[in-house]
Design a protein around this motif. Structure first.
Motif, mmCIF file in Angstrom:
data_model
loop_
_atom_site.group_PDB
_atom_site.id
_atom_site.type_symbol
_atom_site.label_atom_id
_atom_site.label_comp_id
_atom_site.label_asym_id
_atom_site.label_seq_id
_atom_site.Cartn_x
_atom_site.Cartn_y
_atom_site.Cartn_z
ATOM 1 N N GLY A 24 6.256 5.219 0.475
ATOM 2 C CA GLY A 24 5.519 4.726 1.606
ATOM 3 C C GLY A 24 6.434 3.993 2.551
ATOM 4 N N ALA A 25 6.050 2.743 2.981
ATOM 5 C CA ALA A 25 6.849 1.996 3.926
ATOM 6 C C ALA A 25 7.564 0.853 3.257
ATOM 7 N N HIS A 122 14.896 -2.004 12.279
ATOM 8 C CA HIS A 122 13.513 -2.470 12.510
ATOM 9 C C HIS A 122 12.574 -1.350 12.063
ATOM 10 N N HIS A 123 12.430 -1.229 10.765
ATOM 11 C CA HIS A 123 11.630 -0.142 10.204
ATOM 12 C C HIS A 123 10.165 -0.256 10.593
ATOM 13 N N ASP A 127 8.418 6.111 10.657
ATOM 14 C CA ASP A 127 9.535 6.415 11.552
ATOM 15 C C ASP A 127 10.587 7.317 10.909
ATOM 16 N N LEU A 128 10.421 7.602 9.621
ATOM 17 C CA LEU A 128 11.327 8.493 8.887
ATOM 18 C C LEU A 128 12.762 7.989 8.885
ATOM 19 N N ALA A 200 0.992 -3.792 7.639
ATOM 20 C CA ALA A 200 1.092 -2.376 7.286
ATOM 21 C C ALA A 200 1.955 -1.599 8.268
ATOM 22 N N GLY A 201 2.017 -2.042 9.532
ATOM 23 C CA GLY A 201 2.790 -1.333 10.529
ATOM 24 C C GLY A 201 4.280 -1.338 10.269
ATOM 25 N N ARG A 202 4.751 -2.284 9.455
ATOM 26 C CA ARG A 202 6.176 -2.359 9.127
ATOM 27 C C ARG A 202 6.522 -1.561 7.873
ATOM 28 N N GLY A 203 5.581 -0.794 7.372
ATOM 29 C CA GLY A 203 5.856 0.069 6.230
ATOM 30 C C GLY A 203 5.889 -0.683 4.922
ATOM 31 N N GLY A 204 6.327 -0.009 3.876
ATOM 32 C CA GLY A 204 6.398 -0.591 2.547
ATOM 33 C C GLY A 204 6.594 0.500 1.516
ATOM 34 N N GLY A 205 6.784 0.113 0.265
ATOM 35 C CA GLY A 205 6.990 1.085 -0.788
ATOM 36 C C GLY A 205 8.348 1.755 -0.725
#
Length: 252
Positions: A24-25, A122-123, A127-128, A200-205
């Motif tokens: 994930g992010a 800045h992930h 954004d891959l 959540a917008g900054r991703g995770g995982g």
């Protein structure tokens, strides 16, 4: 037995993994610690030292500039350095460095894949790109039994990775073993924990996981044998971190 709230979070994450083909992010740099899952074994790793005590580790690690070195906690004695070939490259190398009285000693260089589009400082979710930075490593898990790591290990069926990757390669087995990268997550919890302190917008995982033979959505994939060897070497008492990014960014 795992509680219902944890089951829900695991199910949501599993759905995310199906879509992302990675964890994930990303999670949070050197974030605060938290308690572990009741399904896991081992002691929860203590929270990182206060910011005031975080100084550059004495000595130098090859390829790392002063800004990158300054982000490594002074108590760290293990550094997993992931060096990308280029800012937009999905290929990288991984080296575990151990700090001894004589200085930093390097292990073997291992090939790896990172995100499809390379790296970013800045992930953002989707954004891959893999996040650049220094992040603690406190927690592991996987679909298969603990391979012998000293990190707390969460074995769960939620570490399932169906589907195919960007190059049509099967993703099955990618999450047989994982180490959570503490970017936008709560250290001291299972890698399946869905908490995102930065939103959540900054991703995770973002994880170190088994390489499926192609680019990831943000994680770092290593060959299974290399990852198992790394997991067995990581020692919470040595406060391990991962230092990750393209070569030019890490040289700053």
């Amino acid at each position: 037995m795992i509680n219902s709230a944890h089951r829900v979070r695991a199910a949501i994450l599993a759905a995310s993994l199906l879509l992302a083909g990675c964890g994930g992010a990303p999670a949070e740099r050197l974030g605060p610690g938290a308690g572990g899952s009741p399904e896991r074994h081992g002691e929860a790793t203590p929270a990182p030292a206060p910011a005031a005590s975080r100084t550059a580790a004495p000595g130098r690690l090859p390829g790392l500039g002063p800004r990158t070195l300054a982000a490594i906690p002074s108590r760290t004695r293990q550094a997993v350095v992931v060096t990308g070939r280029g800012k937009d490259s999905s290929r990288s190398t991984v080296v575990l460095y151990e700090r001894t009285e004589a200085g930093w000693e390097a292990g073997p260089s291992r090939p790896a894949h990172n995100a499809l589009k390379g790296w970013t400082d800045h992930h953002r979710a989707g954004d891959l790109r893999s996040p650049i930075g220094v992040f603690t490593l406190t927690d592991a898990g996987g679909l298969l039994p603990d391979p012998g790591t000293r990190l707390p290990y969460d074995r769960s069926g939620a570490f399932t990775s169906p589907g195919t990757g960007f190059e049509g390669e099967p993703l099955a087995g990618s999450f047989d073993y994982v180490v959570a990268v503490n970017y936008n997550r709560r250290p001291g919890t299972t890698p399946l924990d869905w908490t995102r302190p930065l939103g959540a917008g900054r991703g995770g995982g973002i994880w170190l996981h088994v390489d499926h033979g192609g680019p990831t959505h943000g994680c770092v994939g290593l060959r299974e044998g290399d990852l198992v060897e790394l997991m067995r070497a990581l020692d919470p008492a040595r406060h391990p971190v991962v230092v990750m990014g393209d070569a030019a960014s890490l040289a700053h």
